[in-house]
Write a protein that holds these residues in place. Structure first.
Motif, PDB file in Angstrom:
ATOM      1  N   ALA A  55       0.832  -1.206   0.000  1.00  0.00           N
ATOM      2  CA  ALA A  55       0.000   0.000   0.000  1.00  0.00           C
ATOM      3  C   ALA A  55       0.869   1.259   0.000  1.00  0.00           C
ATOM      4  CB  ALA A  55      -0.943   0.000   1.206  1.00  0.00           C
ATOM      5  N   VAL A  56       1.928   1.267   0.785  1.00  0.00           N
ATOM      6  CA  VAL A  56       2.836   2.416   0.812  1.00  0.00           C
ATOM      7  C   VAL A  56       3.522   2.574  -0.541  1.00  0.00           C
ATOM      8  CG1 VAL A  56       4.982   3.304   1.830  1.00  0.00           C
ATOM      9  CG2 VAL A  56       3.163   2.427   3.305  1.00  0.00           C
ATOM     10  N   MET A  57       3.918   1.472  -1.153  1.00  0.00           N
ATOM     11  CA  MET A  57       4.563   1.540  -2.466  1.00  0.00           C
ATOM     12  C   MET A  57       3.594   2.072  -3.523  1.00  0.00           C
ATOM     13  SD  MET A  57       6.709  -1.998  -2.262  1.00  0.00           S
ATOM     14  CE  MET A  57       8.399  -1.754  -2.764  1.00  0.00           C
ATOM     15  N   GLN A  94      -6.805   1.608  -7.599  1.00  0.00           N
ATOM     16  CA  GLN A  94      -5.469   1.741  -7.027  1.00  0.00           C
ATOM     17  C   GLN A  94      -5.184   3.211  -6.694  1.00  0.00           C
ATOM     18  OE1 GLN A  94      -2.727  -0.823  -9.007  1.00  0.00           O
ATOM     19  NE2 GLN A  94      -0.962   0.380  -8.401  1.00  0.00           N
ATOM     20  N   THR A  95      -5.692   4.117  -7.511  1.00  0.00           N
ATOM     21  CA  THR A  95      -5.522   5.547  -7.250  1.00  0.00           C
ATOM     22  C   THR A  95      -6.146   5.926  -5.911  1.00  0.00           C
ATOM     23  OG1 THR A  95      -5.574   5.974  -9.613  1.00  0.00           O
ATOM     24  CG2 THR A  95      -5.974   7.851  -8.178  1.00  0.00           C
ATOM     25  N   ASP A  96      -7.296   5.340  -5.596  1.00  0.00           N
ATOM     26  CA  ASP A  96      -7.961   5.625  -4.320  1.00  0.00           C
ATOM     27  C   ASP A  96      -7.109   5.154  -3.145  1.00  0.00           C
ATOM     28  OD1 ASP A  96     -10.150   6.650  -5.729  1.00  0.00           O
ATOM     29  OD2 ASP A  96     -11.157   4.700  -5.758  1.00  0.00           O
ATOM     30  N   ILE A  97      -6.439   4.022  -3.314  1.00  0.00           N
ATOM     31  CA  ILE A  97      -5.531   3.524  -2.271  1.00  0.00           C
ATOM     32  C   ILE A  97      -4.429   4.552  -2.033  1.00  0.00           C
ATOM     33  CG2 ILE A  97      -3.802   1.764  -1.682  1.00  0.00           C
ATOM     34  CD1 ILE A  97      -5.499  -0.225  -3.366  1.00  0.00           C
ATOM     35  N   ALA A  98      -3.830   5.024  -3.116  1.00  0.00           N
ATOM     36  CA  ALA A  98      -2.741   6.003  -2.996  1.00  0.00           C
ATOM     37  C   ALA A  98      -3.215   7.270  -2.297  1.00  0.00           C
ATOM     38  CB  ALA A  98      -2.185   6.338  -4.383  1.00  0.00           C
ATOM     39  N   ILE A  99      -4.388   7.760  -2.666  1.00  0.00           N
ATOM     40  CA  ILE A  99      -4.917   8.988  -2.056  1.00  0.00           C
ATOM     41  C   ILE A  99      -5.148   8.782  -0.565  1.00  0.00           C
ATOM     42  CG2 ILE A  99      -6.949  10.494  -1.981  1.00  0.00           C
ATOM     43  CD1 ILE A  99      -7.106  10.078  -5.081  1.00  0.00           C
ATOM     44  N   LEU A 100      -5.752   7.653  -0.197  1.00  0.00           N
ATOM     45  CA  LEU A 100      -6.048   7.394   1.212  1.00  0.00           C
ATOM     46  C   LEU A 100      -4.762   7.283   2.030  1.00  0.00           C
ATOM     47  CD1 LEU A 100      -8.779   5.158   2.639  1.00  0.00           C
ATOM     48  CD2 LEU A 100      -6.507   5.065   3.598  1.00  0.00           C
ATOM     49  N   VAL A 101      -3.785   6.532   1.522  1.00  0.00           N
ATOM     50  CA  VAL A 101      -2.539   6.328   2.268  1.00  0.00           C
ATOM     51  C   VAL A 101      -1.799   7.657   2.422  1.00  0.00           C
ATOM     52  CG1 VAL A 101      -0.261   5.214   2.215  1.00  0.00           C
ATOM     53  CG2 VAL A 101      -2.312   3.900   1.638  1.00  0.00           C
ATOM     54  N   ARG A 102      -1.741   8.461   1.373  1.00  0.00           N
ATOM     55  CA  ARG A 102      -1.057   9.748   1.459  1.00  0.00           C
ATOM     56  C   ARG A 102      -1.769  10.717   2.386  1.00  0.00           C
ATOM     57  NH1 ARG A 102       3.388  10.173  -0.375  1.00  0.00           N
ATOM     58  NH2 ARG A 102       3.366  12.420  -0.372  1.00  0.00           N
ATOM     59  N   ALA A 103      -3.076  10.515   2.589  1.00  0.00           N
ATOM     60  CA  ALA A 103      -3.838  11.411   3.444  1.00  0.00           C
ATOM     61  C   ALA A 103      -3.722  11.065   4.926  1.00  0.00           C
ATOM     62  CB  ALA A 103      -5.319  11.386   3.041  1.00  0.00           C
ATOM     63  N   LEU A 104      -3.142   9.917   5.250  1.00  0.00           N
ATOM     64  CA  LEU A 104      -2.992   9.546   6.651  1.00  0.00           C
ATOM     65  C   LEU A 104      -2.134  10.576   7.372  1.00  0.00           C
ATOM     66  CD1 LEU A 104      -2.286   5.707   6.576  1.00  0.00           C
ATOM     67  CD2 LEU A 104      -4.324   6.838   7.472  1.00  0.00           C
ATOM     68  N   PRO A 105      -2.527  10.957   8.579  1.00  0.00           N
ATOM     69  CA  PRO A 105      -1.674  11.882   9.337  1.00  0.00           C
ATOM     70  C   PRO A 105      -0.334  11.230   9.630  1.00  0.00           C
ATOM     71  CG  PRO A 105      -3.644  11.268  10.592  1.00  0.00           C
ATOM     72  CD  PRO A 105      -3.704  10.554   9.280  1.00  0.00           C
ATOM     73  N   LEU A 106       0.684  12.053   9.801  1.00  0.00           N
ATOM     74  CA  LEU A 106       2.013  11.522  10.077  1.00  0.00           C
ATOM     75  C   LEU A 106       2.059  10.792  11.408  1.00  0.00           C
ATOM     76  CD1 LEU A 106       4.252  14.447   8.818  1.00  0.00           C
ATOM     77  CD2 LEU A 106       3.905  12.232   7.751  1.00  0.00           C
TER      78      LEU A 106
END
Length: 108
Positions: A55-57, A94-106
């Protein structure tokens, strides 16, 4: 690229200064700690360690074949993991996965 050699997303904003000079502002997102992100994905969504890594990749913009090559696994394995990730994150693409993962707070 950042100092670790990883690609880092940036936003370039055209800016016109008083006097007519044109400049570009370059805004960079802070680097993410992939280990922290993977732990968050595992605890929040029940991903396996391998699914969290994939998911991170995906969020980093890597393609399925590139992920398979980096991880030393078959592309079919990555496809199956991507489908499992999408199901657990309730994402259609897959784009939705990327958006969700990038939106996670640090820090969760």
């Amino acid at each position: 690229m950042n100092v670790s050699g990883k690609a880092q997303p940036v936003t370039v904003v055209p800016y016109k200064e008083a006097g007519g000079r044109r400049t570009a502002l370059i805004l960079a997102q802070p680097p993410r700690d992939d280990d922290v992100t993977e732990r968050h994905l595992r605890s929040l969504f029940g991903l396996t360690p391998s699914e969290a890594t994939v998911a991170v990749m995906i969020a980093e913009g890597m393609s399925g074949p590139a992920i398979a090559a980096r991880r030393g696994t078959a592309y079919e394995t990555i496809r199956a993991q991507t489908k499992a990730i999408a199901s657990k994150l309730r994402c259609a693409r897959q784009t939705d996965i990327a958006i969700l993962v990038r939106a996670l707070p640090l820090h969760c």
